[in-house]
Structures are given as C-alpha cells and as structure tokens.
Design a protein around this motif. Structure first.
Motif, PDB file in Angstrom:
ATOM      1  N   LEU A  62       0.846  -1.185   0.000  1.00  0.00           N
ATOM      2  CA  LEU A  62       0.000   0.000   0.000  1.00  0.00           C
ATOM      3  C   LEU A  62       0.888   1.243   0.000  1.00  0.00           C
ATOM      4  O   LEU A  62       1.951   1.256   0.614  1.00  0.00           O
ATOM      5  CB  LEU A  62      -0.910   0.004   1.227  1.00  0.00           C
ATOM      6  CG  LEU A  62      -2.046  -1.025   1.230  1.00  0.00           C
ATOM      7  CD1 LEU A  62      -2.723  -1.050   2.585  1.00  0.00           C
ATOM      8  CD2 LEU A  62      -3.060  -0.724   0.138  1.00  0.00           C
ATOM      9  N   GLU A  63       0.458   2.277  -0.678  1.00  0.00           N
ATOM     10  CA  GLU A  63       1.322   3.451  -0.884  1.00  0.00           C
ATOM     11  C   GLU A  63       0.779   4.662  -0.128  1.00  0.00           C
ATOM     12  O   GLU A  63      -0.146   5.335  -0.607  1.00  0.00           O
ATOM     13  CB  GLU A  63       1.424   3.765  -2.373  1.00  0.00           C
ATOM     14  CG  GLU A  63       2.479   4.791  -2.693  1.00  0.00           C
ATOM     15  CD  GLU A  63       2.730   4.916  -4.182  1.00  0.00           C
ATOM     16  OE1 GLU A  63       3.541   5.780  -4.553  1.00  0.00           O
ATOM     17  OE2 GLU A  63       2.116   4.164  -4.963  1.00  0.00           O
ATOM     18  N   PHE A  88      -3.915   7.041   1.464  1.00  0.00           N
ATOM     19  CA  PHE A  88      -3.140   6.334   0.443  1.00  0.00           C
ATOM     20  C   PHE A  88      -3.329   6.946  -0.934  1.00  0.00           C
ATOM     21  O   PHE A  88      -4.336   7.604  -1.214  1.00  0.00           O
ATOM     22  CB  PHE A  88      -3.571   4.860   0.357  1.00  0.00           C
ATOM     23  CG  PHE A  88      -3.367   4.087   1.620  1.00  0.00           C
ATOM     24  CD1 PHE A  88      -2.088   3.764   2.067  1.00  0.00           C
ATOM     25  CD2 PHE A  88      -4.448   3.675   2.376  1.00  0.00           C
ATOM     26  CE1 PHE A  88      -1.899   3.059   3.233  1.00  0.00           C
ATOM     27  CE2 PHE A  88      -4.268   2.957   3.545  1.00  0.00           C
ATOM     28  CZ  PHE A  88      -2.996   2.658   3.983  1.00  0.00           C
ATOM     29  N   PHE A  89      -2.332   6.693  -1.785  1.00  0.00           N
ATOM     30  CA  PHE A  89      -2.526   6.838  -3.219  1.00  0.00           C
ATOM     31  C   PHE A  89      -3.113   5.522  -3.731  1.00  0.00           C
ATOM     32  O   PHE A  89      -2.819   4.452  -3.196  1.00  0.00           O
ATOM     33  CB  PHE A  89      -1.208   7.130  -3.934  1.00  0.00           C
ATOM     34  CG  PHE A  89      -0.625   8.472  -3.619  1.00  0.00           C
ATOM     35  CD1 PHE A  89      -1.332   9.646  -3.889  1.00  0.00           C
ATOM     36  CD2 PHE A  89       0.642   8.581  -3.058  1.00  0.00           C
ATOM     37  CE1 PHE A  89      -0.793  10.884  -3.592  1.00  0.00           C
ATOM     38  CE2 PHE A  89       1.182   9.816  -2.758  1.00  0.00           C
ATOM     39  CZ  PHE A  89       0.464  10.965  -3.028  1.00  0.00           C
ATOM     40  N   GLY A 236     -17.769  24.448   5.848  1.00  0.00           N
ATOM     41  CA  GLY A 236     -16.696  23.935   5.007  1.00  0.00           C
ATOM     42  C   GLY A 236     -16.970  22.481   4.682  1.00  0.00           C
ATOM     43  O   GLY A 236     -17.900  21.873   5.211  1.00  0.00           O
ATOM     44  N   VAL A 237     -16.159  21.936   3.783  1.00  0.00           N
ATOM     45  CA  VAL A 237     -16.287  20.529   3.402  1.00  0.00           C
ATOM     46  C   VAL A 237     -14.908  19.894   3.395  1.00  0.00           C
ATOM     47  O   VAL A 237     -13.950  20.482   2.880  1.00  0.00           O
ATOM     48  CB  VAL A 237     -16.926  20.360   2.005  1.00  0.00           C
ATOM     49  CG1 VAL A 237     -17.012  18.880   1.638  1.00  0.00           C
ATOM     50  CG2 VAL A 237     -18.308  20.993   1.953  1.00  0.00           C
ATOM     51  N   ALA A 238     -14.807  18.729   4.000  1.00  0.00           N
ATOM     52  CA  ALA A 238     -13.595  17.910   3.912  1.00  0.00           C
ATOM     53  C   ALA A 238     -13.957  16.629   3.186  1.00  0.00           C
ATOM     54  O   ALA A 238     -14.897  15.930   3.582  1.00  0.00           O
ATOM     55  CB  ALA A 238     -13.057  17.595   5.301  1.00  0.00           C
ATOM     56  N   VAL A 239     -13.272  16.338   2.110  1.00  0.00           N
ATOM     57  CA  VAL A 239     -13.496  15.113   1.357  1.00  0.00           C
ATOM     58  C   VAL A 239     -12.519  14.067   1.868  1.00  0.00           C
ATOM     59  O   VAL A 239     -11.303  14.280   1.860  1.00  0.00           O
ATOM     60  CB  VAL A 239     -13.289  15.346  -0.155  1.00  0.00           C
ATOM     61  CG1 VAL A 239     -13.470  14.045  -0.928  1.00  0.00           C
ATOM     62  CG2 VAL A 239     -14.254  16.415  -0.665  1.00  0.00           C
ATOM     63  N   LEU A 240     -13.050  12.947   2.336  1.00  0.00           N
ATOM     64  CA  LEU A 240     -12.229  11.892   2.919  1.00  0.00           C
ATOM     65  C   LEU A 240     -12.456  10.601   2.164  1.00  0.00           C
ATOM     66  O   LEU A 240     -13.591  10.154   1.991  1.00  0.00           O
ATOM     67  CB  LEU A 240     -12.593  11.698   4.395  1.00  0.00           C
ATOM     68  CG  LEU A 240     -11.845  10.587   5.146  1.00  0.00           C
ATOM     69  CD1 LEU A 240     -10.355  10.906   5.260  1.00  0.00           C
ATOM     70  CD2 LEU A 240     -12.457  10.376   6.535  1.00  0.00           C
ATOM     71  N   ALA A 241     -11.375   9.982   1.693  1.00  0.00           N
ATOM     72  CA  ALA A 241     -11.464   8.716   0.975  1.00  0.00           C
ATOM     73  C   ALA A 241     -10.266   7.854   1.339  1.00  0.00           C
ATOM     74  O   ALA A 241      -9.284   8.344   1.912  1.00  0.00           O
ATOM     75  CB  ALA A 241     -11.507   8.952  -0.542  1.00  0.00           C
ATOM     76  N   ALA A 242     -10.343   6.573   1.001  1.00  0.00           N
ATOM     77  CA  ALA A 242      -9.215   5.677   1.285  1.00  0.00           C
ATOM     78  C   ALA A 242      -8.029   5.986   0.390  1.00  0.00           C
ATOM     79  O   ALA A 242      -6.878   5.857   0.805  1.00  0.00           O
ATOM     80  CB  ALA A 242      -9.640   4.222   1.125  1.00  0.00           C
ATOM     81  N   GLY A 243      -8.296   6.380  -0.851  1.00  0.00           N
ATOM     82  CA  GLY A 243      -7.193   6.641  -1.769  1.00  0.00           C
ATOM     83  C   GLY A 243      -7.566   7.645  -2.836  1.00  0.00           C
ATOM     84  O   GLY A 243      -8.745   7.905  -3.094  1.00  0.00           O
ATOM     85  N   ARG A 244      -6.539   8.222  -3.451  1.00  0.00           N
ATOM     86  CA  ARG A 244      -6.734   9.134  -4.568  1.00  0.00           C
ATOM     87  C   ARG A 244      -5.663   8.874  -5.610  1.00  0.00           C
ATOM     88  O   ARG A 244      -4.577   8.382  -5.302  1.00  0.00           O
ATOM     89  CB  ARG A 244      -6.688  10.584  -4.110  1.00  0.00           C
ATOM     90  CG  ARG A 244      -5.287  11.091  -3.753  1.00  0.00           C
ATOM     91  CD  ARG A 244      -5.334  12.558  -3.353  1.00  0.00           C
ATOM     92  NE  ARG A 244      -4.022  13.128  -3.158  1.00  0.00           N
ATOM     93  CZ  ARG A 244      -3.381  13.152  -1.996  1.00  0.00           C
ATOM     94  NH1 ARG A 244      -3.918  12.583  -0.938  1.00  0.00           N
ATOM     95  NH2 ARG A 244      -2.199  13.716  -1.904  1.00  0.00           N
ATOM     96  N   ARG A 245      -5.978   9.223  -6.816  1.00  0.00           N
ATOM     97  CA  ARG A 245      -5.014   9.113  -7.901  1.00  0.00           C
ATOM     98  C   ARG A 245      -3.884  10.113  -7.692  1.00  0.00           C
ATOM     99  O   ARG A 245      -4.117  11.248  -7.274  1.00  0.00           O
ATOM    100  CB  ARG A 245      -5.729   9.404  -9.224  1.00  0.00           C
ATOM    101  CG  ARG A 245      -5.035   8.905 -10.457  1.00  0.00           C
ATOM    102  CD  ARG A 245      -5.902   9.182 -11.660  1.00  0.00           C
ATOM    103  NE  ARG A 245      -6.222  10.604 -11.759  1.00  0.00           N
ATOM    104  CZ  ARG A 245      -7.040  11.110 -12.662  1.00  0.00           C
ATOM    105  NH1 ARG A 245      -7.654  10.310 -13.509  1.00  0.00           N
ATOM    106  NH2 ARG A 245      -7.270  12.408 -12.720  1.00  0.00           N
ATOM    107  N   LYS A 246      -2.663   9.694  -7.967  1.00  0.00           N
ATOM    108  CA  LYS A 246      -1.509  10.567  -7.736  1.00  0.00           C
ATOM    109  C   LYS A 246      -1.595  11.864  -8.519  1.00  0.00           C
ATOM    110  O   LYS A 246      -1.157  12.917  -8.061  1.00  0.00           O
ATOM    111  CB  LYS A 246      -0.216   9.838  -8.114  1.00  0.00           C
ATOM    112  CG  LYS A 246       0.417   9.050  -6.975  1.00  0.00           C
ATOM    113  CD  LYS A 246       1.773   8.529  -7.414  1.00  0.00           C
ATOM    114  CE  LYS A 246       2.452   7.831  -6.246  1.00  0.00           C
ATOM    115  NZ  LYS A 246       3.771   7.302  -6.634  1.00  0.00           N
TER     116      LYS A 246
END
Length: 254
Positions: A62-63, A88-89, A236-246
């Motif tokens: 995992l990166e 992560f990415f 405000g808004v915070a976007v939270l995810a497990a991963g995103r594209r680099k």
C-alpha cells in the motif's frame, strides 16, 4: 462459539490474500523485514493487529500519501475551499481491497480502511467548527442489489473512531447513474451531473461536512456532491477517501 468456529474454518481453509491469493499467516512478524521509509508507525501498528485480508507483503505494498506535509489541502480549507484527505494513493493493492469491499461482500475491509482514514483526518479537523460525517449516497436500486453502501460503512466507522455525529441521509441520489468505473474520464462528469439532492440541509448549515467515499479518481462524483452541499450553507467541506489518484491535484476539486 463464533471464535471457535472461525478457528475451525481457518484450519480447514486458511484465509487467502484478497490481492495476490497467497495464504495469510495469523501473526505476521515485522522482524527482520526491510520496511519502506514511506510507511509511518501509525500504519505499521495496524498490520500488527493481525487483520487477515492481505498477506504482509501486500499490506506493505500500500502506498501512503504524504500526510506529513499537506500544505495544499490545508491552504484550500483555510480559504473556504474543500479539503481532500486520503491515507493512500490508489494502487493495485488498494483497488483489490476496495473491490473486495464493494463487490464481494467484503465488509471486514471497512475496518482497516476506516482506521487509516480516521487517522489521516483527525489532526486536520478544525477545533472550533462542529463537524458531521456523511457518505456519498448510492441509488436505491444499486444499494438493494449490493446490500449496503460501502461509503456509508466507511463513514459510520470513521465517525465512531473520531467521536463525530454520523448522518447518512444528508445527500440523496435522485437518479440512477452508470458505474463510474466503466466510463472514460470525460464521460464521468456528465454521468453524475445533477445526480444528487440535498435531503438534510439542517444538518449542514454552519458545520464542517466530512464527505466520505471509497476512492477519488476523476473527482466527478465529488464535484457533483459539493455543488449540492453548498446550497446548505456549510462552514466547510472535507473530502475523505481511502485513496486518490496521484495525478489528482487539490485544485481539480473546486
């Protein structure tokens, strides 16, 4: 009793890594291993708990995103824009975990993913603004077919870990859309445009909305959700995810 049954099942059919298919050992040891510098101690501590979804080699593939130096997302949040946080990415191992969660009934994957997501977010939450956690919604047809909304599973666990309120129905998906994974990037934006409605504006006004999804790829779904959330006048808004594209920059979500 359940623990004994799980023990018996593991003896008959040892769990296999959801990415590479190799047998997962019950107590993976980090001793003698060369640990990549990009793995920080908070993540390694979860590997030691013996989560048996991935083999140790795949856990270590995992990166981690560079959460130690986040000037871009913090600056955008202070300017009133959305904050994007991912532990992560996205790489092939993370995709395997997310596909297991989404399409193979792999609900246990929500536990380690939400743990990392909560860890990435907790030091970035503004102290004086009340926050609420909500998922990107699924259309009812797809939710019935899948049996659950994987983003809601992650969001509920993140909220519990951070001691924040969880509101599942702030957003609703008003029309059924094609799967984003099957579309080219230029088609994704059109696919989800105006797909969401604000169902719980009273839960949004004056609060930081933590919008949770599994992955952020093109940002099309998130942009559509943000356009809808703004009508509720959040702080405000915070976007939270497990991963995103680099290659996804913070400026892509505007």
């Amino acid at each position: 009793m359940r623990g004994f049954l799980s023990f018996c099942l593991d003896m008959l059919a040892p769990p296999l890594c959801v990415h590479c298919g190799s047998e997962v050992r019950e107590d993976p040891s980090l001793e003698g291993m060369s640990i990549p510098a990009r793995w920080f101690p908070e993540i390694l501590s979860f590997v030691d708990t013996g989560s048996r979804l991935l083999c140790l080699d795949c856990w270590l593939r995992l990166e981690p995103a560079d959460s130690m130096h986040p000037p871009a997302d913090v600056a955008r949040h202070e300017a009133g824009g959305p904050m994007l946080v991912t532990p992560f990415f996205t790489n092939d191992v993370l995709l395997s975990l997310v596909r297991f969660l989404k399409f193979e009934g792999g609900i246990p994957a929500a536990d380690p993913l939400s743990w990392w997501m909560a860890s990435a977010l907790k030091h970035r939450l503004p102290r004086r603004i009340p926050a609420v956690v909500t998922p990107v919604p699924l259309h009812g047809r797809r939710r019935r077919r899948r049996g659950y909304n994987q983003a809601a599973l992650l969001a509920e666990r993140v909220a519990d870990r951070l001691g924040l309120p969880f509101e599942e129905r702030i957003l609703a998906r008003r029309r059924h859309t094609k799967s984003q994974a099957r579309l080219r990037e230029e088609e994704r934006e059109r696919n989800v445009r105006n797909a969401f409605v604000l169902a719980g504006d009273c839960a949004v006004r004056g609060r930081l909305v933590v919008l949770v999804d599994d992955l952020v790829t093109s940002g099309g779904t998130i942009r559509s959700c943000l356009d809808t959330l703004r009508a509720g006048d959040p702080a405000g808004v915070a976007v939270l995810a497990a991963g995103r594209r680099k290659t996804l920059s913070y400026l892509d979500i505007d």
